[in-house]
Structures are given as C-alpha cells and as structure tokens.
Scaffold this motif. Structure first.
Motif, PDB file in Angstrom:
ATOM      1  N   ALA A 236       0.701  -1.317  -0.137  1.00  0.00           N
ATOM      2  CA  ALA A 236      -0.052  -0.112   0.029  1.00  0.00           C
ATOM      3  C   ALA A 236       0.803   1.163  -0.011  1.00  0.00           C
ATOM      4  CB  ALA A 236      -0.970  -0.050   1.157  1.00  0.00           C
ATOM      5  N   LYS A 237       0.372   2.359  -0.621  1.00  0.00           N
ATOM      6  CA  LYS A 237       0.978   3.676  -0.875  1.00  0.00           C
ATOM      7  C   LYS A 237       0.678   4.565   0.495  1.00  0.00           C
ATOM      8  CE  LYS A 237       3.606   6.604  -3.358  1.00  0.00           C
ATOM      9  NZ  LYS A 237       5.025   6.365  -3.673  1.00  0.00           N
ATOM     10  N   VAL A 238       1.501   4.641   1.314  1.00  0.00           N
ATOM     11  CA  VAL A 238       1.119   5.239   2.692  1.00  0.00           C
ATOM     12  C   VAL A 238       1.238   7.001   2.333  1.00  0.00           C
ATOM     13  CG1 VAL A 238       1.995   5.899   4.946  1.00  0.00           C
ATOM     14  CG2 VAL A 238       2.576   3.699   3.829  1.00  0.00           C
ATOM     15  N   ARG A 239       0.002   7.547   2.726  1.00  0.00           N
ATOM     16  CA  ARG A 239      -0.393   8.830   2.479  1.00  0.00           C
ATOM     17  C   ARG A 239      -0.129   9.710   3.785  1.00  0.00           C
ATOM     18  NH1 ARG A 239      -5.457   9.934  -0.678  1.00  0.00           N
ATOM     19  NH2 ARG A 239      -4.512  11.860  -0.966  1.00  0.00           N
ATOM     20  N   GLY A 240      -0.343   8.957   4.853  1.00  0.00           N
ATOM     21  CA  GLY A 240      -0.134   9.648   6.039  1.00  0.00           C
ATOM     22  C   GLY A 240       1.236   9.809   6.521  1.00  0.00           C
ATOM     23  N   SER A 241       1.640  10.074   7.886  1.00  0.00           N
ATOM     24  CA  SER A 241       2.684  10.287   8.453  1.00  0.00           C
ATOM     25  C   SER A 241       3.852   9.171   8.176  1.00  0.00           C
ATOM     26  CB  SER A 241       2.591  10.801   9.804  1.00  0.00           C
ATOM     27  OG  SER A 241       3.932  10.884  10.529  1.00  0.00           O
TER      28      SER A 241
END
Length: 201
Positions: free
Chosen positions: A176-181
């Motif tokens: 998964a592409k992490v968009r958060g911190s």
C-alpha cells in the motif's frame, strides 16, 4: 446558547449572521454508529459524548481560538450563513494551527517538550501498572528511565510499518502507498503489546 462561550471574539452581529443548527446527543451518537458501521465501543462513545463540549470550553479557556467554518462548510441564504456536515467550528489555522497553539500553551505553562526523543519500553510496577518509560533523548545516547503517574500513547497508528500492515490488515497491505505520516511506525502499539495489552478494535 452553547456557542458564545467558544466564540468570545465574535461580535453579536457576526453571530446573528449565522444559523447554527442543533446537534443533539442522539444525533451525534447516530452519526458515530453510522460511520463505524456499528463497531464503536459504547463506553468510549459515551466518554466522547459527555466530554466533547466541556473539552472545547477548557481549550478555549487555555487560549485556543475557534472560528466559524463559513469558508468551507456553509452556504448563504439571504443574509445568513447555513452550515452543513455538522462541522461548524474549526481551530484558527486548521489542524496545524490547533497543534501549534497547543504546543505554545503547553510550553507557556511550563511543560518541557523533548523533540527527537524515542521511547523504547514501557515500565511497569509489581502489579503490572505502567509507571514510566525508557527512552533515548537522541540517537547514540544511553537509555534513560522516566517515571510518571501516567503515560499517554498518543503516537499514531502503524500505517508506515509494512510488516505490521501485513500482520494486522492482511496480504498485500505491505504494498500500500502510505499517504499519512511516515512517523506512524507502530512503536507505541508495540510497546503496549509487549507488556500484555490486548490488540482490539
């Protein structure tokens, strides 16, 4: 009647230019039930419902400034703003502004903030109650023990940890592409699990 204590910097004319709809407790609870698909913990929901407004009043007293969200959560009918989405107030400066202000207030009131300190383990007493933590103030420094009456694990989730995503969310979540911190590495969760916390929720 609930809003003037949160908006002391607004004039009578400014407040009369908005229509603030009621948001009764039952509607708040129903919204939580809907967005969580019935999975919300009843005890925690009641804690939120009991404390949401008193907490905002407490923050106001400390110096947090709230603004009417007319710029993005309202529409105008005649000469009055009407709100939608049950988001009527926001902190001055949004989430970043709220965080910055809370740090300013904490430091003003004598709270010492240690940036870049990394906790490594929760300490417990003979009964198993948490009574502090071990940490490093900076990379390469020796581990320090810090005792405390309470420890709050306000360190985010584990979305930046591919191994934990796979373990707890399932196959392919490591991709998964992490968009958060990138700092939400699950360290706080790991420390809690290490001393016997129950994974839940």
């Amino acid at each position: 009647d609930a809003f003037p204590p949160l908006l002391p910097h607004y004039s009578k004319e400014e407040l009369e230019a908005v229509v603030i709809p009621p948001y009764p407790r039952r509607q708040f609870a129903d919204d939580i039930e809907r967005v969580t698909e019935g999975l919300a913990n009843e005890t925690l929901v009641n804690t939120l419902l009991d404390n949401a407004y008193p907490t905002m009043k407490w923050l106001t007293g400390l110096g947090v400034r709230w603004m009417l969200a007319t710029g993005r959560q309202s529409f105008k009918v005649g000469d009055k703003y009407h709100f939608f989405g049950n988001l009527i107030l926001e902190a001055n400066g949004g989430g970043q502004g709220l965080s910055d202000r809370e740090f300013e207030i904490a430091e003003r009131d004598g709270v010492e903030v240690w940036y870049d300190a990394k906790p490594t383990r929760l300490m417990t007493d003979a009964r198993g109650a948490v009574n502090g933590l071990e940490l490093r103030r900076a990379p390469g420094e020796p581990v320090q023990k810090l005792t405390a009456g309470a420890v709050v694990l306000a360190c985010g989730g584990f979305e930046a940890n591919a191994e934990m995503r796979t373990r707890y969310l399932g196959p392919d979540w490591d991709l998964a592409k992490v968009r958060g911190s990138r700092f939400n590495t699950g360290d706080g969760i790991r420390m809690a699990l290490d001393i016997g916390a129950q994974p839940y929720g």
